[in-house]
Scaffold this active site. Structure first.
Site, short mmCIF file in Angstrom:
data_model
loop_
_atom_site.label_atom_id
_atom_site.label_comp_id
_atom_site.label_asym_id
_atom_site.label_seq_id
_atom_site.Cartn_x
_atom_site.Cartn_y
_atom_site.Cartn_z
CG ASP A 236 44.03 49.98 26.18
OD1 ASP A 236 44.20 49.72 24.98
OD2 ASP A 236 42.89 50.13 26.69
CE1 TYR B 42 37.84 53.20 27.43
CE2 TYR B 42 40.20 53.06 27.81
CZ TYR B 42 39.02 52.48 27.39
OH TYR B 42 39.02 51.17 26.96
CE LYS C 42 41.05 50.43 23.48
NZ LYS C 42 41.14 51.04 24.81
CG HIS D 244 36.58 51.79 21.77
ND1 HIS D 244 36.87 52.83 22.62
CD2 HIS D 244 36.46 50.71 22.56
CE1 HIS D 244 36.93 52.37 23.86
NE2 HIS D 244 36.67 51.09 23.85
N1 LIG Z 1 38.21 47.79 24.07
C1 LIG Z 1 37.21 47.83 24.93
O1 LIG Z 1 36.04 47.90 24.57
C2 LIG Z 1 37.54 47.78 26.40
C3 LIG Z 1 36.50 47.46 27.30
C4 LIG Z 1 36.82 47.38 28.66
C5 LIG Z 1 38.14 47.60 29.08
N2 LIG Z 1 39.12 47.94 28.15
C6 LIG Z 1 40.52 48.21 28.57
O2 LIG Z 1 40.97 47.16 29.40
C7 LIG Z 1 41.35 47.68 30.67
C8 LIG Z 1 41.10 46.69 31.79
O3 LIG Z 1 39.76 46.32 31.88
P1 LIG Z 1 38.84 46.69 33.13
O4 LIG Z 1 39.31 47.99 33.69
O5 LIG Z 1 37.43 46.58 32.67
O6 LIG Z 1 39.03 45.46 34.13
P2 LIG Z 1 40.23 44.71 34.88
O7 LIG Z 1 41.53 45.33 34.56
O8 LIG Z 1 40.06 43.26 34.62
O9 LIG Z 1 39.85 44.98 36.39
C9 LIG Z 1 39.96 46.24 36.97
C10 LIG Z 1 39.49 46.14 38.42
O10 LIG Z 1 40.30 45.20 39.12
C11 LIG Z 1 40.87 45.80 40.27
N3 LIG Z 1 42.21 45.21 40.40
C12 LIG Z 1 43.31 45.53 39.67
N4 LIG Z 1 44.36 44.78 40.05
C13 LIG Z 1 43.91 43.96 41.04
C14 LIG Z 1 44.54 42.97 41.82
N5 LIG Z 1 45.83 42.66 41.66
N6 LIG Z 1 43.77 42.32 42.75
C15 LIG Z 1 42.46 42.62 42.91
N7 LIG Z 1 41.82 43.56 42.18
C16 LIG Z 1 42.55 44.22 41.26
C17 LIG Z 1 40.86 47.29 40.01
O11 LIG Z 1 40.73 47.98 41.22
P3 LIG Z 1 41.58 49.31 41.62
O12 LIG Z 1 41.70 50.19 40.42
O13 LIG Z 1 40.75 49.90 42.69
O14 LIG Z 1 42.92 48.84 42.13
C18 LIG Z 1 39.61 47.45 39.15
O15 LIG Z 1 38.46 47.57 39.93
C19 LIG Z 1 40.52 48.97 30.77
O16 LIG Z 1 40.98 49.81 31.81
C20 LIG Z 1 40.66 49.50 29.38
O17 LIG Z 1 41.94 50.09 29.21
C21 LIG Z 1 38.82 48.01 26.82
#
Ligand SMILES: NC(=O)c1ccc[n+]([C@@H]2O[C@H](COP(=O)([O-])OP(=O)(O)OC[C@H]3O[C@@H](n4cnc5c(N)ncnc54)[C@H](OP(=O)(O)O)[C@@H]3O)[C@@H](O)[C@H]2O)c1
Length: 305
Positions: free
Chosen positions: A49, A54, A83, A116
């Site tokens: 994704d 980004y 997106k 998006h």
């Molecule tokens: N459509 C939208 O508007 C939108 C908005 C937000 C996000 N997104 C997408 O969704 C993806 C995920 O969301 P997100 O990045 O906000 O949050 P997330 O995936 O829920 O959390 C990411 C965080 O969790 C940590 N992490 C990952 N695996 C872990 C584990 N097993 N144990 C403990 N901590 C862990 C990561 O740290 P490290 O990297 O340091 O390991 C990072 O700080 C984004 O990257 C993006 O692709 C889309």
């Protein structure tokens, strides 16, 4: 170990792997996204994704082409999403914008192209409030040209999605929104699923991740012994339980990590099943808390929350 990830059927017949790699970070070091996509593909991730905003499509594309060249994966085995950003909602902007993304990704097509956010702004931050139906015409055009296999939306609320479903020629296949154990979104999930729109979970780790110090104080889910006990029972972590909980609700998840061990941990969730009582326990952590309220858009007409 390479994990085989199950897929979910989209309304156009396409198969989407139920787990994909999230790639967003506010200030990534150069190479972090490149490495995470490499590690993810090696571990069995077939769904990535990304998004124009980004600014990492070039690194995503470099990792993908490297893994294809190495024979680790074939293009047709991958599901790549990108997106359209909020400043490109004009119908005539959709095609050139997707073409730019494809060039950076080094791909002839993406598997899914998303609007998006439902908001549209110009480069001065002024509200354009472009009609979603106009933007959607542009989305239907790039679909017809074969530059994407599917089109969908992100961060649309029920009303916005309903209007699009009523008026559009091609229905959006997904609505990518925040869903996690502290924002369970049962109502919106049901709304989407009843209309054959797959709800996809971003920020699936929400407050479960210990890498989000900004949420200290809202972290009962990180300390509650009941969730710890549940994770221990299956030999898993709290993060894995959260991802399993979502996939058992038939919700694809997009956990982001730049850490190799966590990328491997997050895909290792398909060898255990939570009972109904355990699903209810995780549901009980809901506090309707948004990690991504995007308050910067709150003054815009089409702000969804
Ligand atoms: N459509 C939208 O508007 C939108 C908005 C937000 C996000 N997104 C997408 O969704 C993806 C995920 O969301 P997100 O990045 O906000 O949050 P997330 O995936 O829920 O959390 C990411 C965080 O969790 C940590 N992490 C990952 N695996 C872990 C584990 N097993 N144990 C403990 N901590 C862990 C990561 O740290 P490290 O990297 O340091 O390991 C990072 O700080 C984004 O990257 C993006 O692709 C889309």
């Amino acid at each position: 170990m390479v994990v085989d990830v199950p897929s979910i059927k989209l309304s156009n017949g396409q198969d989407m792997p139920i787990l994909g790699l999230g790639t967003y970070a506010r200030k990534p070091e150069p190479g972090q996204v490149l490495n995470s996509v490499r590690w993810a593909i090696d571990a069995g991730y077939r769904h990535i994704d990304t998004a124009t905003v980004y600014k990492n499509e070039a690194e995503v594309g470099e990792a993908i082409s490297e893994k294809i060249d190495q024979g680790v994966v074939k293009r047709e085995q991958l599901f790549v999403t990108t997106k359209l950003w909020n400043d490109k909602h004009a119908r005539s902007d959709v095609l050139p914008t997707l073409k730019e993304s494809l060039a950076k990704l080094r791909l002839d097509y993406v598997d899914l192209y998303l609007v998006h956010w439902p908001v549209s702004v110009n480069d001065k931050g002024e509200d354009l409030a472009i009609d979603h139906l106009d933007t959607w015409k542009g989305m239907e055009e790039v679909l017809a040209l074969g530059l994407t296999k599917a089109i969908g939306v992100s961060n649309f609320n029920e009303e916005q999605l309903e209007r699009l479903l009523k008026e559009a020629t091609v229905k959006p296949v997904v609505n990518q929104v925040e869903i996690n154990p502290t924002l369970t979104q049962h109502k919106l999930v049901r709304f989407c699923q009843e209309r054959s729109v797959v709800p996809v979970a971003y920020t699936p780790l929400g407050l479960v991740s210990d890498a989000r110090p900004e949420f200290a104080g809202l972290d009962v889910i990180k300390t509650d012994p009941k969730l710890g006990g549940l994770a221990d029972k299956y030999g898993k972590t709290r993060a894995q339980v959260a991802l399993r909980y979502l996939t058992q609700r038939n919700i694809p998840v997009l956990p982001k990590s730049f850490t190799k061990s966590r990328i491997e941990q997050n895909i290792d969730i398909f060898d255990f099943t939570l009972t109904d009582d355990e699903m209810a326990l995780v549901d009980g952590y809901n506090i309707d808390h948004r990690c991504v309220p995007s308050k910067a858009f709150a003054h815009l007409k089409n702000y969804p929350f």
